[in-house]
Structure formats: C-alpha cells, structure tokens
Design a protein around this motif. Structure first.
Motif, PDB file in Angstrom:
ATOM      1  N   THR A  79       0.799  -1.222   0.000  1.00  0.00           N
ATOM      2  CA  THR A  79       0.000   0.000   0.000  1.00  0.00           C
ATOM      3  C   THR A  79       0.832   1.272   0.000  1.00  0.00           C
ATOM      4  O   THR A  79       0.471   2.260  -0.649  1.00  0.00           O
ATOM      5  CB  THR A  79      -0.933   0.003   1.228  1.00  0.00           C
ATOM      6  OG1 THR A  79      -1.749  -1.166   1.203  1.00  0.00           O
ATOM      7  CG2 THR A  79      -1.812   1.232   1.256  1.00  0.00           C
ATOM      8  N   ILE A  80       1.940   1.285   0.716  1.00  0.00           N
ATOM      9  CA  ILE A  80       2.736   2.507   0.879  1.00  0.00           C
ATOM     10  C   ILE A  80       3.092   3.173  -0.448  1.00  0.00           C
ATOM     11  O   ILE A  80       3.013   4.412  -0.562  1.00  0.00           O
ATOM     12  CB  ILE A  80       3.999   2.210   1.721  1.00  0.00           C
ATOM     13  CG1 ILE A  80       3.592   1.975   3.183  1.00  0.00           C
ATOM     14  CG2 ILE A  80       5.009   3.340   1.623  1.00  0.00           C
ATOM     15  CD1 ILE A  80       4.724   1.506   4.070  1.00  0.00           C
ATOM     16  N   PRO A  81       3.492   2.423  -1.504  1.00  0.00           N
ATOM     17  CA  PRO A  81       3.823   3.093  -2.768  1.00  0.00           C
ATOM     18  C   PRO A  81       2.673   3.906  -3.349  1.00  0.00           C
ATOM     19  O   PRO A  81       2.909   4.928  -4.011  1.00  0.00           O
ATOM     20  CB  PRO A  81       4.191   1.927  -3.705  1.00  0.00           C
ATOM     21  CG  PRO A  81       4.593   0.825  -2.805  1.00  0.00           C
ATOM     22  CD  PRO A  81       3.755   0.981  -1.576  1.00  0.00           C
ATOM     23  N   PHE A  82       1.443   3.484  -3.124  1.00  0.00           N
ATOM     24  CA  PHE A  82       0.308   4.227  -3.659  1.00  0.00           C
ATOM     25  C   PHE A  82       0.201   5.603  -3.018  1.00  0.00           C
ATOM     26  O   PHE A  82      -0.163   6.579  -3.676  1.00  0.00           O
ATOM     27  CB  PHE A  82      -0.987   3.438  -3.456  1.00  0.00           C
ATOM     28  CG  PHE A  82      -1.100   2.236  -4.346  1.00  0.00           C
ATOM     29  CD1 PHE A  82      -1.667   2.340  -5.604  1.00  0.00           C
ATOM     30  CD2 PHE A  82      -0.623   1.009  -3.945  1.00  0.00           C
ATOM     31  CE1 PHE A  82      -1.767   1.238  -6.437  1.00  0.00           C
ATOM     32  CE2 PHE A  82      -0.718  -0.106  -4.765  1.00  0.00           C
ATOM     33  CZ  PHE A  82      -1.285   0.015  -6.019  1.00  0.00           C
ATOM     34  N   LEU A  83       0.540   5.686  -1.731  1.00  0.00           N
ATOM     35  CA  LEU A  83       0.524   6.978  -1.068  1.00  0.00           C
ATOM     36  C   LEU A  83       1.716   7.824  -1.491  1.00  0.00           C
ATOM     37  O   LEU A  83       1.612   9.045  -1.626  1.00  0.00           O
ATOM     38  CB  LEU A  83       0.534   6.783   0.452  1.00  0.00           C
ATOM     39  CG  LEU A  83      -0.631   5.987   1.029  1.00  0.00           C
ATOM     40  CD1 LEU A  83      -0.512   5.899   2.535  1.00  0.00           C
ATOM     41  CD2 LEU A  83      -1.955   6.635   0.655  1.00  0.00           C
ATOM     42  N   ALA A  84       2.856   7.181  -1.707  1.00  0.00           N
ATOM     43  CA  ALA A  84       4.076   7.915  -2.030  1.00  0.00           C
ATOM     44  C   ALA A  84       4.100   8.422  -3.463  1.00  0.00           C
ATOM     45  O   ALA A  84       4.622   9.508  -3.737  1.00  0.00           O
ATOM     46  CB  ALA A  84       5.298   7.023  -1.768  1.00  0.00           C
ATOM     47  N   LEU A 256     -14.559  11.001   0.066  1.00  0.00           N
ATOM     48  CA  LEU A 256     -14.428  10.488   1.434  1.00  0.00           C
ATOM     49  C   LEU A 256     -15.093   9.119   1.578  1.00  0.00           C
ATOM     50  O   LEU A 256     -14.541   8.216   2.221  1.00  0.00           O
ATOM     51  CB  LEU A 256     -15.054  11.486   2.415  1.00  0.00           C
ATOM     52  CG  LEU A 256     -14.346  12.843   2.538  1.00  0.00           C
ATOM     53  CD1 LEU A 256     -15.146  13.773   3.443  1.00  0.00           C
ATOM     54  CD2 LEU A 256     -12.924  12.658   3.077  1.00  0.00           C
ATOM     55  N   VAL A 257     -16.263   8.956   0.975  1.00  0.00           N
ATOM     56  CA  VAL A 257     -16.960   7.665   1.033  1.00  0.00           C
ATOM     57  C   VAL A 257     -16.141   6.596   0.330  1.00  0.00           C
ATOM     58  O   VAL A 257     -16.039   5.459   0.811  1.00  0.00           O
ATOM     59  CB  VAL A 257     -18.365   7.786   0.407  1.00  0.00           C
ATOM     60  CG1 VAL A 257     -18.994   6.410   0.215  1.00  0.00           C
ATOM     61  CG2 VAL A 257     -19.267   8.646   1.287  1.00  0.00           C
ATOM     62  N   SER A 258     -15.536   6.953  -0.802  1.00  0.00           N
ATOM     63  CA  SER A 258     -14.702   6.002  -1.529  1.00  0.00           C
ATOM     64  C   SER A 258     -13.533   5.538  -0.664  1.00  0.00           C
ATOM     65  O   SER A 258     -13.193   4.355  -0.627  1.00  0.00           O
ATOM     66  CB  SER A 258     -14.192   6.641  -2.824  1.00  0.00           C
ATOM     67  OG  SER A 258     -13.356   5.749  -3.537  1.00  0.00           O
ATOM     68  N   SER A 259     -12.917   6.479   0.053  1.00  0.00           N
ATOM     69  CA  SER A 259     -11.794   6.123   0.924  1.00  0.00           C
ATOM     70  C   SER A 259     -12.228   5.195   2.053  1.00  0.00           C
ATOM     71  O   SER A 259     -11.554   4.204   2.365  1.00  0.00           O
ATOM     72  CB  SER A 259     -11.166   7.398   1.500  1.00  0.00           C
ATOM     73  OG  SER A 259     -10.069   7.094   2.327  1.00  0.00           O
ATOM     74  N   ASN A 407      -7.198   7.842  -6.014  1.00  0.00           N
ATOM     75  CA  ASN A 407      -6.341   6.705  -5.664  1.00  0.00           C
ATOM     76  C   ASN A 407      -5.629   6.942  -4.339  1.00  0.00           C
ATOM     77  O   ASN A 407      -5.500   6.029  -3.511  1.00  0.00           O
ATOM     78  CB  ASN A 407      -5.324   6.452  -6.773  1.00  0.00           C
ATOM     79  CG  ASN A 407      -5.927   5.750  -7.970  1.00  0.00           C
ATOM     80  OD1 ASN A 407      -7.027   5.201  -7.888  1.00  0.00           O
ATOM     81  ND2 ASN A 407      -5.235   5.763  -9.092  1.00  0.00           N
ATOM     82  N   GLN A 408      -5.149   8.193  -4.139  1.00  0.00           N
ATOM     83  CA  GLN A 408      -4.494   8.504  -2.871  1.00  0.00           C
ATOM     84  C   GLN A 408      -5.453   8.306  -1.704  1.00  0.00           C
ATOM     85  O   GLN A 408      -5.095   7.686  -0.688  1.00  0.00           O
ATOM     86  CB  GLN A 408      -3.990   9.943  -2.885  1.00  0.00           C
ATOM     87  CG  GLN A 408      -2.692  10.147  -3.640  1.00  0.00           C
ATOM     88  CD  GLN A 408      -2.254  11.595  -3.597  1.00  0.00           C
ATOM     89  OE1 GLN A 408      -3.015  12.499  -3.933  1.00  0.00           O
ATOM     90  NE2 GLN A 408      -1.032  11.825  -3.190  1.00  0.00           N
ATOM     91  N   ALA A 409      -6.654   8.833  -1.851  1.00  0.00           N
ATOM     92  CA  ALA A 409      -7.645   8.697  -0.779  1.00  0.00           C
ATOM     93  C   ALA A 409      -7.982   7.226  -0.536  1.00  0.00           C
ATOM     94  O   ALA A 409      -8.087   6.779   0.617  1.00  0.00           O
ATOM     95  CB  ALA A 409      -8.906   9.481  -1.131  1.00  0.00           C
ATOM     96  N   GLY A 413      -7.085   4.782   2.756  1.00  0.00           N
ATOM     97  CA  GLY A 413      -8.037   3.866   3.375  1.00  0.00           C
ATOM     98  C   GLY A 413      -7.483   2.462   3.497  1.00  0.00           C
ATOM     99  O   GLY A 413      -7.604   1.817   4.551  1.00  0.00           O
ATOM    100  N   VAL A 414      -6.845   1.966   2.436  1.00  0.00           N
ATOM    101  CA  VAL A 414      -6.281   0.610   2.463  1.00  0.00           C
ATOM    102  C   VAL A 414      -5.145   0.521   3.482  1.00  0.00           C
ATOM    103  O   VAL A 414      -5.012  -0.476   4.202  1.00  0.00           O
ATOM    104  CB  VAL A 414      -5.808   0.196   1.060  1.00  0.00           C
ATOM    105  CG1 VAL A 414      -5.112  -1.166   1.114  1.00  0.00           C
ATOM    106  CG2 VAL A 414      -6.981   0.143   0.083  1.00  0.00           C
ATOM    107  N   LEU A 415      -4.289   1.564   3.525  1.00  0.00           N
ATOM    108  CA  LEU A 415      -3.201   1.579   4.498  1.00  0.00           C
ATOM    109  C   LEU A 415      -3.746   1.521   5.923  1.00  0.00           C
ATOM    110  O   LEU A 415      -3.292   0.719   6.754  1.00  0.00           O
ATOM    111  CB  LEU A 415      -2.352   2.834   4.307  1.00  0.00           C
ATOM    112  CG  LEU A 415      -1.202   3.028   5.309  1.00  0.00           C
ATOM    113  CD1 LEU A 415      -0.138   1.951   5.125  1.00  0.00           C
ATOM    114  CD2 LEU A 415      -0.586   4.406   5.164  1.00  0.00           C
ATOM    115  N   LEU A 416      -4.731   2.350   6.202  1.00  0.00           N
ATOM    116  CA  LEU A 416      -5.338   2.342   7.533  1.00  0.00           C
ATOM    117  C   LEU A 416      -6.022   1.007   7.818  1.00  0.00           C
ATOM    118  O   LEU A 416      -6.059   0.557   8.964  1.00  0.00           O
ATOM    119  CB  LEU A 416      -6.347   3.488   7.649  1.00  0.00           C
ATOM    120  CG  LEU A 416      -5.755   4.907   7.629  1.00  0.00           C
ATOM    121  CD1 LEU A 416      -6.867   5.945   7.648  1.00  0.00           C
ATOM    122  CD2 LEU A 416      -4.809   5.115   8.807  1.00  0.00           C
TER     123      LEU A 416
END
Length: 474
Positions: A79-84, A256-259, A407-409, A413-416
């Motif tokens: 997941t981390i690469p998606f945020l980075a 927000l709902v998507s996240s 995608n970031q949002a 969500g996936v990271l959390l």
C-alpha cells in the motif's frame, strides 16, 4: 478570452469523442480491458502468494501450533507506494500522453516479476525469508500506482461519454475476474508447488509480457494539460484540486466515502484468508477459492451495475449495495454456536462472544462461499456509480489528477485498513474470540454509510460541464 479558457477549449477539442466507434467495436477499448485484466491478475496472484506465506511462515517459526497472522505487513508494503507515488503519477498522466505511461508501466511489470522470481528462489533456499518478496511486492505496488491514474484517466479521453458507465462496469467486471483467477491460482500454486515457487514467478512473467503486448493496441491520446508544471504539491493534492474539492461538496463527499469503502474492503481478504486457514481448517487452495469467489460476485455486480446505469450515475445502486454488504458481513460474523444462550452466564450476564474455543464458523465452507458471492455482488453495485461519478465530474484537464487524488484517498483507506486489521486481530487473539468476529467489526464500520450517505441520482456529465465552465472562468 483568458489563457485558462484557451487551454480548456483546446483540451476539449482534443478530447472530442463524438466520432469514436461504438464501445464493443473499439479495438482500443479491448486493448485497455485486456491489459488491465492481465495487470490485475498478476497483482493478485503475487500478493495472495505472499499473504498466504505470511501466515504459514510465522506459524512454523513459533512454538506450538498457534497460527500467527502477519498479513498486515504484506498489506502495508503493497500500500505505501500508492501513497508515495500516486500524486506524481497523476501529474504525469495529465502532462504526458496516458497511453505511453500505460505501456511503460507494463514493461516495468516484467522487471518486477523477474525480481519476484528471484525472491521465491531466495525464500525456498534461505530458511523461508520473505524479505526479497516484500521488496518485490513494494515495487509491484509502485508500478500499479503509476498505472492507475493513466488507466482510469484515459477512459473519458478515448471513449464517448455515454459509454463510460458500460465501459467502467465492463472493466471492473474483468478486473475482478482477474482478481478471482489470480487469487485462486495462487492457492493452487502454493499447494502444488510450495517447494518450487519459481513456477508461480514464471506464470507472472508470462502474463506481464502478454499485458505489454496488448497495451500497444491502446490508441494514443494527446496530453490533457501539457503546460502543467511540476511543483511540490504535485506529490500530494495540488492546490487547484483542493480548490475544486472545496467548491464541489458532492465530489468531496464521494471521495471520502470512496476512501472509507476501501478501508473496509482492504480488511476483507486477510479476514477471509485467516478464517479459511484456521476456523474452517482449509488448505491454501480452498481458502483462495473463498477469497476468489468475492471477485465473481463483484464482477457480476459491476456488470449489472453498468447496464442498469444506462448513461447515468445511478446512486440507487449505492443504497442497495451498502445495505447488502452490511447484511452479508453480519452473516459471515456469526460463529458456530451463534445463539443468545452462548452469550450469557447462569445469572443472565453478558460474558463473551459466541463460539469461543470451538474454532468454528456457522456457515462452513459452502455457506461462506455463497455469502461471499453475494458480498461481492453488493460491492460491485456500490463501486460502479461511485467510480463513474468521480471520473466524470471533474473538468477534462483535471481528470487524471482527480483519479490520482481518488487513488491517494483510497489507498490511505487501504493503508489504515492494514493497521486497523492488525489492531483488531490482536484483540481477537488476546480474547480468544473466533476469527469470524472480524466481519462483525467491518459491518459496524460500514453502518454510517448505510445510514447517512444518500446522494441523489445525477445525469452523467451534467455537472461536469458546469464545473468545467466555472473553472475556466476563474
């Protein structure tokens, strides 16, 4: 006429899709669909192999026969690469032609899968070490992060507006078919070739090569915003995107709902894996079938959702989907002796969750299979209108970056979800509750969406034109 208006008009002219062929007669659409199918297959085959290895390796390393669950580590690594990288990926997808990015990402996938093959050999020969496989999983996530904005951002540019709901439904359907095949094949490869895991990497490399070939059939599209400059904010949420979201409340709420949706969805695969390997005492193969059947349901739900939408963003499907997900998650949560008496002691006091100590779940394999199929179907109903709305609502020159922000949002969500899964599974293990209780926690967290997210149906592209006009005049 301002320069902003000139740029907006030029982009709109370049993105004129009125002369394009019909959806199913469009070679470019099929090229993108097959490319996405192969990419999703590889992602899920590779990730499911590592998720299952993250259970079995730790179980063998500790004393006794207690199973430990370290799937959350693999989830974080992926997941981390998606945020980075998603922010800069969105910038690149708007500044440069999206087709070129798609092709380059598929070439990179071949290299990542070769490294994965080395990781499997190292795992087999070096006392079951997962370190190289985690590195490969990180790089696979990085490749997917750059692929995502171009993949979804190119659809509105190369297809007619009226084809977007069907196209999204079809691509989501084939994506989740790929998830099914990748997830199920991973279980059987691990069962049959646990000491020869290079076989799995050979499959992944071959699929990556095929995906690279099919990506060449995607038509070239002009850059959406070639004058876009790279700024530090490009790595996060650019200022103009923050302004757009601040001015467009329905778009912000949908984001927000998507996240939140992806936060909850990210907890389901590891919950199914650990339920199958522990409570239901299944092997890796049948556990992967349980995980894969969710994909069948999502594929059906996406296909039906795309057809029912009929050129509109049909938010009624979101209501049906959210209620259906809540009900099926509650069914999955009930342990074997799920009755009120099991909750109470002799004085009628609440003592514990039902099913403690028996390690069972009331539905069993076949009941869980059917319930997870319906869970996937309702998930598909929920996902299609939300994604089409987030794709179509922004103006043309911001679609790629809006997909990147989405995608970031989603990946936040996936990271959390991985951290939340780790915390909840630690509580479940400490209290010796049955593993099916994880589905109860997920159901409770989806309840606010069921109760409070009730958007009105919206014509596809109706608000898009107004938003584009306002942006051009600002």
């Amino acid at each position: 006429m301002s320069s902003a208006e000139v740029t907006s008009e030029a982009i709109t002219e370049h993105l004129d899709t009125s002369t394009l062929p019909s959806l199913y007669g469009d070679r470019s659409f099929w090229g993108m669909t097959i490319t996405q199918f192969f990419g999703a297959f590889n992602d899920n085959l590779f990730k499911q192999l590592i998720l299952l290895l993250s259970i079995t390796v730790v179980a063998g390393a500790d004393s006794g026969d207690k199973t430990q669950d370290n799937q959350w580590i693999a989830g974080l690594v992926f997941t981390i690469p998606f945020l980075a990288f998603t922010g800069i990926a969105g910038y690149l997808s708007d500044k440069y032609g999206k087709r070129g990015i798609v092709v380059l990402c598929k070439v990179a996938e071949i290299a990542v899968m070769i490294l994965g093959g080395i990781g499997f050999v190292y795992y087999t020969n070096q006392d079951k070490s997962l370190i190289l496989l985690y590195i490969g999983l990180f790089l696979m996530g990085s490749q997917s992060a750059f692929f995502g904005p171009a993949k979804y951002g190119i659809l509105p540019e190369m297809l007619r507006n009226e084809d977007l709901p069907r196209a999204n439904g079809f691509i989501l359907m084939t994506t989740f078919l790929a998830i099914i095949f990748g997830t199920v094949v991973a279980g059987f490869l691990l069962t049959e070739f646990r000491d020869q895991l290079w076989v799995g990497s050979a499959v992944c490399i071959s699929i990556a090569a095929l995906g690279t070939i099919t990506s060449l059939f995607v038509r070239k599209v002009p850059p959406a915003n070639p004058q876009l400059k790279c700024e530090p904010s490009s790595f996060l949420v650019p200022p103009d995107m923050r302004t757009l979201l601040a001015q467009d409340r329905p778009l912000l709420i949908a984001l927000l709902v998507s996240s939140i949706f992806w936060l909850l969805a990210g907890m389901v695969p590891p919950a199914v894996n650990i339920l199958g390997t522990t409570s239901l005492a299944l092997g890796d193969d049948y556990t992967s079938i349980l995980a894969g059947v969710i994909g069948i349901g999502i594929a059906l739900g996406c296909a039906i959702g795309g057809l029912v939408s009929r050129g509109k963003v049909n938010f009624t499907l979101i209501r049906i989907g959210s209620i259906g997900m809540l009900v099926t998650l509650l069914l999955m949560a009930i342990p074997a002796d799920g009755n009120l008496n099991a909750l109470l002691d002799g004085d009628g006091q609440l003592t514990h969750f039902p099913g403690i100590g028996d390690g069972k779940q009331w539905l069993g394999f076949w009941g869980s299979l059917g319930t997870l199929l319906f869970l996937g179907g309702f998930t598909g109903f929920f996902a299609v209108p939300l994604q089409v709305f987030l794709q179509s609502r922004p103006p043309d020159d911001k679609k790629g970056r809006m997909i990147a922000v989405m995608n970031q949002a989603n990946w936040i969500g996936v990271l959390l979800s991985q951290l939340l899964y780790w915390g909840l599974k630690s509580v479940i293990e400490a209290q010796d509750w049955p593993r099916s209780i994880m589905f109860l926690f997920i159901a409770v967290m989806i309840l606010p969406i069921v109760l409070f997210y009730h958007p009105k149906n919206d014509e596809l592209g109706h608000e898009l034109q107004a938003t584009a006009a306002n942006t051009g005049n600002s």
